[in-house]
Design a protein around this motif. Structure first.
Motif, PDB file in Angstrom:
ATOM      1  N   ARG A  88       3.207   3.708   7.591  1.00 26.12           N
ATOM      2  CA  ARG A  88       2.321   4.087   8.701  1.00 26.12           C
ATOM      3  C   ARG A  88       1.617   5.418   8.494  1.00 26.12           C
ATOM      4  NH1 ARG A  88       4.782   4.646  13.878  1.00 26.12           N
ATOM      5  NH2 ARG A  88       2.639   4.648  14.568  1.00 26.12           N
ATOM      6  N   LEU A  89       2.369   6.470   8.112  1.00 29.11           N
ATOM      7  CA  LEU A  89       1.814   7.819   8.094  1.00 29.11           C
ATOM      8  C   LEU A  89       2.443   8.663   6.998  1.00 29.11           C
ATOM      9  CD1 LEU A  89       0.192  10.153   9.597  1.00 29.11           C
ATOM     10  CD2 LEU A  89       2.350  10.616  10.758  1.00 29.11           C
ATOM     11  N   LEU A  90       1.592   9.386   6.282  1.00 25.79           N
ATOM     12  CA  LEU A  90       2.039  10.384   5.313  1.00 25.79           C
ATOM     13  C   LEU A  90       1.131  11.598   5.493  1.00 25.79           C
ATOM     14  CD1 LEU A  90       3.677  11.349   2.868  1.00 25.79           C
ATOM     15  CD2 LEU A  90       2.016  10.176   1.406  1.00 25.79           C
ATOM     16  N   GLN A  91       1.747  12.738   5.782  1.00 24.64           N
ATOM     17  CA  GLN A  91       0.968  13.965   5.969  1.00 24.64           C
ATOM     18  C   GLN A  91       1.597  15.061   5.120  1.00 24.64           C
ATOM     19  OE1 GLN A  91       0.972  16.123   9.815  1.00 24.64           O
ATOM     20  NE2 GLN A  91      -1.241  15.794   9.736  1.00 24.64           N
ATOM     21  N   LEU A  92       0.742  15.773   4.383  1.00 22.35           N
ATOM     22  CA  LEU A  92       1.224  16.828   3.510  1.00 22.35           C
ATOM     23  C   LEU A  92       0.168  17.904   3.355  1.00 22.35           C
ATOM     24  CD1 LEU A  92      -0.217  16.151   0.415  1.00 22.35           C
ATOM     25  CD2 LEU A  92       1.209  14.165   0.838  1.00 22.35           C
ATOM     26  N   THR A  93       0.615  19.077   2.944  1.00 19.93           N
ATOM     27  CA  THR A  93      -0.343  20.135   2.625  1.00 19.93           C
ATOM     28  C   THR A  93      -0.651  20.072   1.136  1.00 19.93           C
ATOM     29  OG1 THR A  93       1.391  21.781   2.235  1.00 19.93           O
ATOM     30  CG2 THR A  93       0.475  21.648   4.484  1.00 19.93           C
TER      31      THR A  93
ATOM     32  N   TYR B 125      -4.810  26.285   2.211  1.00 14.38           N
ATOM     33  CA  TYR B 125      -4.202  24.968   2.038  1.00 14.38           C
ATOM     34  C   TYR B 125      -4.956  23.960   2.898  1.00 14.38           C
ATOM     35  CZ  TYR B 125      -0.050  26.623  -0.451  1.00 14.38           C
ATOM     36  OH  TYR B 125       0.804  27.154  -1.391  1.00 14.38           O
ATOM     37  N   HIS B 126      -5.062  22.742   2.377  1.00 14.01           N
ATOM     38  CA  HIS B 126      -5.615  21.625   3.135  1.00 14.01           C
ATOM     39  C   HIS B 126      -4.445  20.794   3.655  1.00 14.01           C
ATOM     40  CE1 HIS B 126      -9.658  22.280   1.561  1.00 14.01           C
ATOM     41  NE2 HIS B 126      -9.123  22.406   0.364  1.00 14.01           N
ATOM     42  N   THR B 127      -4.658  20.091   4.742  1.00 16.19           N
ATOM     43  CA  THR B 127      -3.698  19.087   5.199  1.00 16.19           C
ATOM     44  C   THR B 127      -4.303  17.724   4.901  1.00 16.19           C
ATOM     45  OG1 THR B 127      -2.876  20.518   6.960  1.00 16.19           O
ATOM     46  CG2 THR B 127      -2.424  18.162   7.165  1.00 16.19           C
ATOM     47  N   LEU B 128      -3.554  16.909   4.167  1.00 15.75           N
ATOM     48  CA  LEU B 128      -3.973  15.545   3.859  1.00 15.75           C
ATOM     49  C   LEU B 128      -3.174  14.608   4.744  1.00 15.75           C
ATOM     50  CD1 LEU B 128      -3.969  15.645  -0.054  1.00 15.75           C
ATOM     51  CD2 LEU B 128      -5.869  16.091   1.501  1.00 15.75           C
ATOM     52  N   THR B 129      -3.857  13.745   5.472  1.00 13.82           N
ATOM     53  CA  THR B 129      -3.197  12.794   6.354  1.00 13.82           C
ATOM     54  C   THR B 129      -3.629  11.382   5.974  1.00 13.82           C
ATOM     55  OG1 THR B 129      -3.198  14.427   8.146  1.00 13.82           O
ATOM     56  CG2 THR B 129      -2.790  12.120   8.756  1.00 13.82           C
ATOM     57  N   TYR B 130      -2.664  10.592   5.498  1.00 13.89           N
ATOM     58  CA  TYR B 130      -2.889   9.185   5.183  1.00 13.89           C
ATOM     59  C   TYR B 130      -2.355   8.376   6.363  1.00 13.89           C
ATOM     60  CZ  TYR B 130      -2.954  10.700   0.224  1.00 13.89           C
ATOM     61  OH  TYR B 130      -3.207  11.304  -0.975  1.00 13.89           O
ATOM     62  N   THR B 131      -3.189   7.524   6.940  1.00 14.07           N
ATOM     63  CA  THR B 131      -2.772   6.691   8.059  1.00 14.07           C
ATOM     64  C   THR B 131      -3.029   5.232   7.702  1.00 14.07           C
ATOM     65  OG1 THR B 131      -3.490   8.460   9.556  1.00 14.07           O
ATOM     66  CG2 THR B 131      -3.027   6.318  10.537  1.00 14.07           C
ATOM     67  N   LEU B 132      -2.002   4.400   7.858  1.00 10.79           N
ATOM     68  CA  LEU B 132      -2.125   2.959   7.660  1.00 10.79           C
ATOM     69  C   LEU B 132      -2.045   2.287   9.023  1.00 10.79           C
ATOM     70  CD1 LEU B 132       0.222   2.352   4.609  1.00 10.79           C
ATOM     71  CD2 LEU B 132      -2.214   1.839   4.719  1.00 10.79           C
ATOM     72  N   THR B 133      -3.015   1.426   9.313  1.00 17.71           N
ATOM     73  CA  THR B 133      -3.018   0.727  10.592  1.00 17.71           C
ATOM     74  C   THR B 133      -3.097  -0.780  10.361  1.00 17.71           C
ATOM     75  OG1 THR B 133      -5.407   1.069  10.766  1.00 17.71           O
ATOM     76  CG2 THR B 133      -3.999   2.651  11.899  1.00 17.71           C
ATOM     77  N   ALA B 134      -3.114  -1.530  11.450  1.00 18.33           N
ATOM     78  CA  ALA B 134      -3.094  -2.996  11.407  1.00 18.33           C
ATOM     79  C   ALA B 134      -4.123  -3.548  10.426  1.00 18.33           C
ATOM     80  CB  ALA B 134      -3.349  -3.553  12.796  1.00 18.33           C
ATOM     81  N   ASN B 135      -3.783  -4.698   9.873  1.00 18.95           N
ATOM     82  CA  ASN B 135      -4.623  -5.350   8.858  1.00 18.95           C
ATOM     83  C   ASN B 135      -4.837  -4.444   7.657  1.00 18.95           C
ATOM     84  OD1 ASN B 135      -4.850  -7.639  10.473  1.00 18.95           O
ATOM     85  ND2 ASN B 135      -6.552  -6.727  11.584  1.00 18.95           N
ATOM     86  N   THR B 136      -3.935  -3.531   7.481  1.00 21.88           N
ATOM     87  CA  THR B 136      -3.884  -2.599   6.362  1.00 21.88           C
ATOM     88  C   THR B 136      -5.200  -1.862   6.140  1.00 21.88           C
ATOM     89  OG1 THR B 136      -2.379  -4.239   5.393  1.00 21.88           O
ATOM     90  CG2 THR B 136      -2.778  -2.255   4.158  1.00 21.88           C
ATOM     91  N   HIS B 137      -5.489  -1.028   7.095  1.00 17.45           N
ATOM     92  CA  HIS B 137      -6.620  -0.106   7.002  1.00 17.45           C
ATOM     93  C   HIS B 137      -6.049   1.250   6.625  1.00 17.45           C
ATOM     94  CE1 HIS B 137     -10.574   1.558   7.854  1.00 17.45           C
ATOM     95  NE2 HIS B 137      -9.943   2.579   8.401  1.00 17.45           N
ATOM     96  N   LEU B 138      -6.531   1.821   5.518  1.00 12.06           N
ATOM     97  CA  LEU B 138      -6.079   3.134   5.058  1.00 12.06           C
ATOM     98  C   LEU B 138      -7.141   4.169   5.379  1.00 12.06           C
ATOM     99  CD1 LEU B 138      -4.184   5.057   3.457  1.00 12.06           C
ATOM    100  CD2 LEU B 138      -5.398   4.313   1.382  1.00 12.06           C
TER     101      LEU B 138
ATOM    102  N   VAL C  34       0.844  -1.202   0.000  1.00 13.51           N
ATOM    103  CA  VAL C  34       0.000   0.000   0.000  1.00 13.51           C
ATOM    104  C   VAL C  34       0.876   1.248   0.000  1.00 13.51           C
ATOM    105  CG1 VAL C  34      -1.784   1.282   1.236  1.00 13.51           C
ATOM    106  CG2 VAL C  34      -1.864  -1.223   1.163  1.00 13.51           C
ATOM    107  N   TRP C  35       1.927   1.234   0.809  1.00 11.64           N
ATOM    108  CA  TRP C  35       2.848   2.370   0.876  1.00 11.64           C
ATOM    109  C   TRP C  35       3.462   2.641  -0.499  1.00 11.64           C
ATOM    110  CZ3 TRP C  35       3.382   6.081   4.247  1.00 11.64           C
ATOM    111  CH2 TRP C  35       4.481   6.933   4.144  1.00 11.64           C
ATOM    112  N   ASN C  36       3.838   1.581  -1.194  1.00 13.71           N
ATOM    113  CA  ASN C  36       4.392   1.735  -2.535  1.00 13.71           C
ATOM    114  C   ASN C  36       3.392   2.417  -3.469  1.00 13.71           C
ATOM    115  OD1 ASN C  36       6.475   1.241  -4.613  1.00 13.71           O
ATOM    116  ND2 ASN C  36       4.895  -0.107  -5.451  1.00 13.71           N
ATOM    117  N   VAL C  37       2.136   2.022  -3.367  1.00 16.22           N
ATOM    118  CA  VAL C  37       1.108   2.655  -4.205  1.00 16.22           C
ATOM    119  C   VAL C  37       1.005   4.156  -3.880  1.00 16.22           C
ATOM    120  CG1 VAL C  37      -1.375   2.744  -4.698  1.00 16.22           C
ATOM    121  CG2 VAL C  37      -0.214   0.531  -4.538  1.00 16.22           C
TER     122      VAL C  37
END
Length: 140
Positions: free
Chosen positions: A72-77, A92-105, A19-22
């Protein structure tokens, strides 16, 4: 996070590494971001740009990497001139991508000025996380 929040979530049947690669691969990002070329070095404090064309209009969105924890985490404006708003920090918006156990995005976007704007953003991000899911589950 400020303003109205747009949230899109999905469970993905793939390892977090895939998922991180994607989420960070230029080729994958072009598919996720409606054909835009995404450029960054993925380092905290570095710029990120999205260059493309929308409904016949060329554009370049921009932002900055705020946080990065691989798998685990990617945060950007993010700011898009297509909004017609001035290029000032409050737009500007802040976009926060969080990956948790069992690959929940989970993808969150703050600073939406209204519930309608948040809903519009949520609809767009739901399409994006569905594309992440499809790409990650289809990768070998």
């Amino acid at each position: 996070m400020t303003g109205y929040l747009a949230v899109a979530e999905v469970d993905i049947d793939a390892p977090a590494a895939r998922v991180w690669n994607v989420l960070t691969s230029p080729d994958q990002l072009k598919q996720l971001w409606f054909g835009a070329e995404v450029e960054t070095d993925w380092k905290v404090g570095s710029p990120i740009t999205w260059t493309g064309e929308w409904e016949g209009k060329p554009y370049q969105d921009k932002g900055k990497i705020l946080a990065i924890e691989p798998e685990r985490l990617l945060q950007l404006t993010h700011f898009s001139p297509l909004t017609g708003q001035p290029d000032v920090p409050e737009n500007y918006h802040t976009l926060t991508y969080t990956l948790t156990a069992n690959t929940h995005l989970k993808l969150e976007q703050d600073n939406n000025s209204s519930e309608d704007e948040a809903k519009h953003s949520q609809d767009m991000w739901e399409m994006l996380v569905a594309k992440v899911k499809a790409a990650a589950e289809g990768s070998e």
